[in-house]
Design a protein around this motif. Structure first.
Motif, PDB file in Angstrom:
ATOM      1  N   ARG A   1       0.814  -1.222   0.000  1.00 50.89           N
ATOM      2  CA  ARG A   1       0.000   0.000   0.000  1.00 50.89           C
ATOM      3  C   ARG A   1       0.843   1.265   0.000  1.00 50.89           C
ATOM      4  N   LEU A   2       2.160   1.104  -0.001  1.00 50.96           N
ATOM      5  CA  LEU A   2       3.038   2.274   0.096  1.00 50.96           C
ATOM      6  C   LEU A   2       3.625   2.630  -1.264  1.00 50.96           C
ATOM      7  N   ASN A   3       4.007   3.892  -1.389  1.00 54.14           N
ATOM      8  CA  ASN A   3       4.762   4.289  -2.578  1.00 54.14           C
ATOM      9  C   ASN A   3       6.249   4.067  -2.307  1.00 54.14           C
ATOM     10  N   ALA A   4       7.065   4.328  -3.310  1.00 51.37           N
ATOM     11  CA  ALA A   4       8.481   3.976  -3.200  1.00 51.37           C
ATOM     12  C   ALA A   4       9.175   4.600  -1.974  1.00 51.37           C
ATOM     13  N   PRO A   5       9.037   5.925  -1.768  1.00 53.77           N
ATOM     14  CA  PRO A   5       9.718   6.496  -0.589  1.00 53.77           C
ATOM     15  C   PRO A   5       9.203   5.886   0.713  1.00 53.77           C
ATOM     16  N   GLY A   6       7.903   5.567   0.737  1.00 55.92           N
ATOM     17  CA  GLY A   6       7.335   4.950   1.931  1.00 55.92           C
ATOM     18  C   GLY A   6       7.945   3.587   2.188  1.00 55.92           C
ATOM     19  N   VAL A   7       8.091   2.795   1.139  1.00 57.08           N
ATOM     20  CA  VAL A   7       8.693   1.473   1.281  1.00 57.08           C
ATOM     21  C   VAL A   7      10.118   1.610   1.812  1.00 57.08           C
ATOM     22  N   VAL A   8      10.841   2.555   1.219  1.00 58.10           N
ATOM     23  CA  VAL A   8      12.226   2.759   1.639  1.00 58.10           C
ATOM     24  C   VAL A   8      12.288   3.116   3.121  1.00 58.10           C
ATOM     25  N   ARG A   9      11.405   4.043   3.540  1.00 60.89           N
ATOM     26  CA  ARG A   9      11.410   4.452   4.951  1.00 60.89           C
ATOM     27  C   ARG A   9      11.113   3.272   5.868  1.00 60.89           C
ATOM     28  N   LEU A  10      10.087   2.504   5.502  1.00 58.31           N
ATOM     29  CA  LEU A  10       9.709   1.355   6.327  1.00 58.31           C
ATOM     30  C   LEU A  10      10.832   0.320   6.369  1.00 58.31           C
ATOM     31  N   PHE A  11      11.403   0.082   5.219  1.00 53.96           N
ATOM     32  CA  PHE A  11      12.522  -0.858   5.117  1.00 53.96           C
ATOM     33  C   PHE A  11      13.673  -0.418   6.016  1.00 53.96           C
ATOM     34  N   GLU A  12      13.970   0.877   5.948  1.00 48.72           N
ATOM     35  CA  GLU A  12      15.068   1.403   6.757  1.00 48.72           C
ATOM     36  C   GLU A  12      14.804   1.209   8.246  1.00 48.72           C
TER      37      GLU A  12
END
Lengths: 242, 242
Positions: B21-32
């Motif tokens: 449900r996330l966009n790319a920057p969101g995925v990156v933030r969550l991943f981080e």
DNA sequence: CCGGCTACTGTCCGAAAGGACAGGGCGGTG
DNA sequence: CACCGCCCTGTCCTTTCGGACAGTAGCCGG
């Protein structure tokens, strides 16, 4: 969607919990009931046999139709089947239909896939696993495949834990994976690096003739027609690494 | 143990669920935030650059120290670093220390690993991925590495889904991976299959001389000294598949 | 319209690979 | 001890590779 996700997630987590407390047959039974609930009616959990090794020895759990398994081993389909071949080269689960092959280049692969449909194995989902001893796959068969991302990851989690548990319980793994001797692998690695037989003979301090001998032996075991295909096959099967 | 397993399983499944449900920057933030929780303070998520292509074009997410990334690309470390090299040739996640190299044979590899420690990149965990377009790795750095099998599986799941999601969102991938032409790959595949130049000339309906020409070109681009090493390198870099 | 890239073709020749013989030594096991 | 698997070595001869030489033709973009 989020609801379904929760449910799958829950199932997977319960499975992970339970599996630690079960013995091998128990894990298999629980695994079977889980995948049936996902619509899969057949499965196999097995190591990837290198050329010349028997699939049966590497099978941890067998939920395939008996006739199919019998046919598969008898006709040595594991050397032709594009699904395990693709599984050897990826870490990500994939649908059978994603294991591409060229119908013209590789009619044998196509034949395997066609024969499979005779046993109601039309489509499926394959979860590859990789251990130090070599690759393995969990292959799940169904008539009509549809999986959303969350059930895919839940299945992966279930598969990984089931396989790990059964594998660690069935500790003393019989069934040799590696048809190559240490020397043969050593020579193959140098050949892959572009060295000539003479150069390798200098490196290993053996005669050039012996280098060729090991290569002939390795090629024979791998059903390779020359050193290049021997290297390619050894790399593809994970028998050597660059 | 079973508790920890459950916790990691939950984390991973929540991640998979959220990521869709996330966009790319969101995925990156969550991943981080996930990997920070595992004790990793730096990471990179990037395709494996074949010789002669730029790392920056293949980077999906960059969590490395700026100076290190700058140095790495400027000095073309991706051609020397043993970690991505090993990642290209294996499908299973591994610790950096497992990416072996010979200090004497390969001093450049050792230099890269040594320089990395200047940026607090002492040890790490690397998750290789393989797509049709070529290999990729997620490399996670830490000061002191300890991961139990359960967190390894969870990290792998998280990494694979994060990478897939970002990759599919960043659809139009610029950055050419493949220094080889279609014809060169075609010839290499047949060579890997053990065919001689003459046989390939019959198959492709071109002259034997042309087959050799394409092989010479491919070998030059791959820095291979002969057809066998060209095949090995092309396989290892994922430029061709069996 | 020219430069650059790709695909393609040729000959000559030395170097390497590979097939077909035929062996010996060494360690472990039934 | 006999057997087996692995490692090792040799010769002879043919096929294949690979390097160096020297080209043609089509397509595309500046």
């Amino acid at each position: 969607m989020a609801n379904a996700a929760r449910q799958w997630g829950r199932r997977a987590l319960d499975f992970v919990d339970a599996v630690e407390r079960l013995n091998a047959p128990g894990v298999v039974r629980l695994f079977e009931s889980e995948i049936k609930a996902c619509g899969f009616h057949a499965y196999i959990m097995a190591g990837l046999p290198a050329p010349g090794t028997a699939l049966a020895d590497l099978t941890l759990a067998n939920g395939w139709p008996d006739e199919w398994f019998e046919l598969y081993t008898r006709e040595n389909f594991s050397a032709l089947d594009p699904v395990p071949r693709y599984g050897a080269s990826t870490v990500q689960p994939f649908e059978w239909s994603e294991a591409r092959y060229d119908k013209d280049d590789d009619p044998a692969a196509h034949r395997v896939m066609t024969r499979a449909t005779e046993f109601q194995l039309r489509d499926g989902y394959c979860i590859p696993l990789h251990y130090d001893e070599g690759g393995a796959v969990i292959s799940l068969a169904t008539e009509h495949l549809y999986l959303d991302p969350v059930s895919k990851s839940a299945l992966q989690l279930i598969g990984v834990y089931a396989h790990n548990r059964i594998r660690s319980l069935a500790k003393p793994r019989r069934g040799k994976r590696d048809p190559l001797t240490a020397r043969e692998r050593e020579v193959l690695r140098w050949v892959a690096g572009g060295k000539t037989s003479w150069e390798i003979s200098m490196i290993l301090k053996i005669s050039e003739r012996t280098v060729k001998f090991h290569l002939v032996e390795a090629s024979r075991k791998l059903n390779a027609v020359n050193r290049t295909s021997a290297v390619a096959k050894a790399l593809a099967w994970g028998l050597i690494k660059l």
